[in-house]
Design an enzyme around this catalytic site. Structure first.
Site, short mmCIF file in Angstrom:
data_model
loop_
_atom_site.label_atom_id
_atom_site.label_comp_id
_atom_site.label_asym_id
_atom_site.label_seq_id
_atom_site.Cartn_x
_atom_site.Cartn_y
_atom_site.Cartn_z
N SER A 1 0.85 -1.19 0.00
CA SER A 1 0.00 0.00 0.00
C SER A 1 0.88 1.24 0.00
O SER A 1 2.05 1.18 0.38
CB SER A 1 -0.88 0.03 1.25
OG SER A 1 -0.10 0.37 2.39
N ASP A 2 0.35 2.36 -0.44
CA ASP A 2 1.00 3.63 -0.16
C ASP A 2 0.92 3.82 1.36
O ASP A 2 0.18 3.12 2.06
CB ASP A 2 0.32 4.77 -0.90
CG ASP A 2 1.26 5.94 -1.16
OD1 ASP A 2 2.23 6.09 -0.40
OD2 ASP A 2 1.03 6.69 -2.12
N CYS A 3 1.68 4.77 1.86
CA CYS A 3 1.86 4.84 3.31
C CYS A 3 0.59 5.30 4.03
O CYS A 3 0.10 6.41 3.80
CB CYS A 3 3.04 5.72 3.65
SG CYS A 3 4.58 4.95 3.13
#
Length: 808
Positions: free
Chosen positions: A325-327
């Site tokens: 995932s993106d952060c």
């Protein structure tokens, strides 16, 4: 990758991470008296931890990964689902940080990289958009190789990981996007080509290791492989590259819209021919070992819950790697988008969708509860771990001491090398674009310039040369220092206190030195205060009072001035294009550590510019178009002008591919077919869906019904002649205009490009391979590829060649 603004849950998450770091720091303090590790920790250390099956290099990657998974407790498994994966002391497995960044050089953004050890700086290449403007595949490949060497060297010194979250291959859809600078531009073919070259090189395809030495073989010219030809390196990885952000991510914060909650509504047609191709190429041809899903929703579903996209990547494109995932994107599904009812639902949902690891702590904190509540099963975690451990095994992380391995000799002497610095300089030279040059004002004769005035808030600032996702550069030099190397009598005034330029207090000094100088250069444009992650622009004009500064100086200068533009986003500089007192305009973007020298060499004629814009430059009126409207195609019924050179129908400041030179070029088609005849295999009962008829004439055929795609491939040979008196490298761009047989047909589309070096009065022959099923096809409104029948036009410069495609 910057995290969202803090909610209560996010503050708790940060506290959790701080506690983790506190524990880690104390462990390091007790285990090593030095303040910074000078070697990487690694699993499978003899004599106590090297006898496990997962350490046995004679076994398959899958067997080793499954063996490791079988040894873990449920809690140990969950602790691996974060970018900061916990240590497993009883198995001798140290902690591992998955998040490192390498967009255009090793960056300081991710926690996996630090510059506090033996390596204190790295080569800073131009921002990606600038390198893309070179339209040079071999350059992109060589940059990937150089960054890989420095990354692996830093890993050997304990200053970086092995998994890097680059490149950014989202389409630069809207000129206001703050992160457009990080991308290779607006054209899916160019973005795809960049992704393939960078990823393959970064992951080690070009690595050579034999008795004659180690390293990459940098190439003067990228040798294009034949149709369907691939390199076979097996599953081994030097490093892991990550294609991000899947999918349709190109808005930070505009009006009431934020990337953390934005719902990108995209059509099947735009998905097929715009948003999806770079990711498909990055996986199919680049063999990327990581995909990152984005914050935004896609057609109402959070990107990290789009299991259909993940399965397409694995089953149709052959993806072998992990999905991150993106952060904090998992947390935002609940906290910002309210798509799920609980954090447990988010954690369970992404695991079942096929995501493997969470940059952040949501899955660390909520997966156990999700299991207890029956929302997800341990087998879903095992699936994720199989992907994660498989990539680590391919990287050699479980093969023992990395310093004894294939890349073990890389160290501090391989960082900031003269070869890498020269490559950074060459990239800046090739990427700088000459937008205007009235009466051949440039290049200047350095022997005829008695004095030089250099004006602008970024002239003496080295901190903004790299743009976003930059590390600490080896040998940074300001634009002022670069120009002073050519003219000793140089005067400088900032004109504006900073790039926002909210005051004209410095104009007087700028005008004063401009009046006295023999020649004047004004540096204007953007920096990261105007465009960056979490920040989109609202205007395409020069910030604040910069336009007034430029015109004030131009009115009082003895000679017409030279305007240098910085930043990634397109600018409406129509005033400068029309002003005879502004003779020349150069776009340098964010040119990296060698940008100052590259600019000076171009201005004074030591290098002939050849860069081309990888992005349409729109007028200020384009800001009336809602940034949240994702449609690429124009729609006259609602006064919507479309986006990118393929579909935009409005006026432009500069077009995609615009770029001037100090010489002139001409073209000639040497060979290209005038007619192609194809056979279409019609499935029973599907005639009406396969061939579209107008009267007795067939308009197009669906690509998946064509049985002879391979036999249709052909080559276009073109002669390029340098008609001037100056040597130069030139970007040749081959476009196609296809028959408008379907709604939303592009105005034209790029089907080939190459950069060739020609001597004055000399010629070069180049050849483009064309696969009609790929390059002359278009997407219909259902997202299916169709090959239009009839008259196609191949275009290079002003030259045209007709090609008729028919069926029998």
């Amino acid at each position: 990758m910057r995290r969202p603004f803090m909610s209560i849950q996010l503050r708790e998450r940060i506290l959790f991470r701080v506690l983790q770091l506190f524990v880690l720091v104390n462990v390091i303090a007790f285990s090593n008296s030095k303040p910074v590790l000078n070697k990487p920790d690694f699993p499978c250390k003899p004599p106590h931890f090297d006898s496990y099956a997962f350490c046995n290099t004679s076994l398959s990657i899958s067997t080793r990964a499954k063996s490791l998974i079988s040894l873990l407790t449920l809690q140990e498994k969950i602790q691996q689902l974060s970018d900061n994966a916990s240590a497993i002391p009883r198995l001798g497995i140290p902690a591992y940080e998955w998040w490192s960044e390498s967009l255009h050089g090793i960056a300081s953004n991710g926690p996996g990289v630090n510059f506090n050890g033996t390596v204190s700086s790295v080569t800073s290449f131009p921002q990606v958009l600038v390198s893309a403007a070179s339209f040079n595949r071999s350059l992109w490949s060589n940059i990937g190789s150089a960054v890989a060497v420095e990354a692996r060297a830093m890993y050997n010194l304990g200053q970086a990981g092995l998994t890097f979250w680059a490149p950014n291959i989202n389409i630069f859809r809207d000129p206001r996007w703050g992160r457009g600078q990080e991308t290779p531009g607006e054209d899916p073919m160019v973005v795809s080509a960049y992704a393939v070259e960078f990823v393959k090189s970064f992951q080690g395809e070009n690595w050579k290791s034999d008795d004659g030495g180690i390293g990459f073989g940098f190439r003067e010219k990228r040798v294009l492989k034949g149709f369907g030809e691939e390199s076979d390196r097996g599953d081994e990885l030097m490093l892991s590259a990550c294609c991000k952000h899947l999918i349709a991510y190109d808005l930070e914060k505009w009006g009431n819209f934020s990337r953390y909650s934005f719902n990108a509504m995209i059509t099947e047609q735009d998905t097929e021919d715009t948003f999806q191709p770079p990711f498909r190429s990055c996986i199919e041809q680049g063999k990327a070992s990581c995909i990152m899903c984005s914050y935004n929703q896609v057609n109402g579903v959070p990107a990290c819950l789009r299991g259909d996209l993940f399965q397409k990547a694995r089953n149709e494109w052959g993806f072998k790697g992990y999905i991150t995932s993106d952060c904090d994107a998992v947390a935002t599904i609940f906290e910002y988008q309210n798509y799920t009812k609980t954090h447990e639902d988010s954690a369970a949902g992404v695991l079942k969708a096929g995501m493997d690891i969470n940059c952040g702590t949501c899955m660390l904190r909520h997966t156990q509860s999700a299991i207890d509540k029956g929302k997800v099963q341990e087998k879903d975690i095992d699936r994720a771990l199989l992907n994660l451990f498989s990539v680590q095994l391919r990287l050699g992380l479980f093969n023992g001491d990395p310093r004894k391995g294939k890349y073990g000799k890389l160290g501090p002497d391989d960082v900031c090398t003269s070869e890498h610095k020269k490559l950074a300089l060459d990239a800046a030279r090739q990427g700088i674009v000459l937008l205007k040059n009235d009466k051949k004002f440039l290049p200047l004769n350095k022997n005829a310039v008695s004095s030089l005035a250099i004006i602008g808030p970024l002239v003496n600032n080295i901190s903004q040369m790299g743009g976003g996702y930059t590390g600490i550069p080896c040998s940074p030099k300001s634009l002022l220092r670069g120009l002073e190397a050519y003219v000793s009598k140089t005067h400088y005034a900032s004109g504006c206190h900073d790039v926002p330029c909210n005051s004209d207090a410095g104009f007087h000094e700028a005008v004063r030195i401009a009046k006295k100088a023999d020649f004047v250069i004004v540096v204007a444009g953007l920096d990261l205060t105007q465009e960056t992650e979490d920040r989109d622009r609202v205007s395409l004009l020069l910030p604040g009072q910069q336009m007034s500064l430029v015109t004030s100086v131009a009115r009082t200068s003895k000679r017409p001035v030279i305007l240098v533009l910085t930043g990634g986003g397109p600018l409406d500089v129509s005033f400068a294009e029309a002003d005879s007192q502004i003779s020349s305009i150069l776009w340098i973007g964010y040119p990296g550590e060698a940008g100052a020298r590259a600019l000076a060499e171009i201005i004074f004629g030591d290098f002939n510019p050849g860069g081309r814009l990888p992005m349409t430059w729109y007028p200020e009126s384009f800001t009336k178009v809602p940034m949240n409207d994702m449609n690429m195609r124009a729609d006259s019924s609602r006064q919507y002008p479309g986006r990118s050179y393929r579909f935009y129908t409005g006026t432009q400041v500069y077009g995609f591919g615009h770029g001037l030179s100090y010489t002139n070029y001409s073209y000639k088609f040497l060979s290209a077919p005038s007619e192609l005849t194809i056979s279409a295999s019609l499935k029973a009962g599907s005639d009406k869906n396969i061939l579209q008829q107008t009267g007795s004439r067939l308009d197009y055929v669906h690509i998946d019904e064509v049985t002879s795609c391979t036999s249709l491939r052909f080559h276009v040979q073109i002669s390029v002649t340098n008609a001037g008196d100056v040597d130069g490298s030139h970007v040749v761009m081959l476009f196609a205009r296809v028959p408008k047989v379907s709604q939303g047909t592009p105005e034209k589309q790029l089907i080939g490009f190459d950069r060739v070096h020609t001597v004055a009065k000399g010629s070069k022959e180049i050849s483009f391979g064309v696969d009609p099923c790929e390059q002359l096809s278009i997407a219909n409104k259902h997202g299916r590829r169709i090959l239009p029948l009839g008259n196609h036009v191949l275009m290079v410069g002003e030259l045209r060649h007709s090609l008729t495609i028919e069926t029998y």
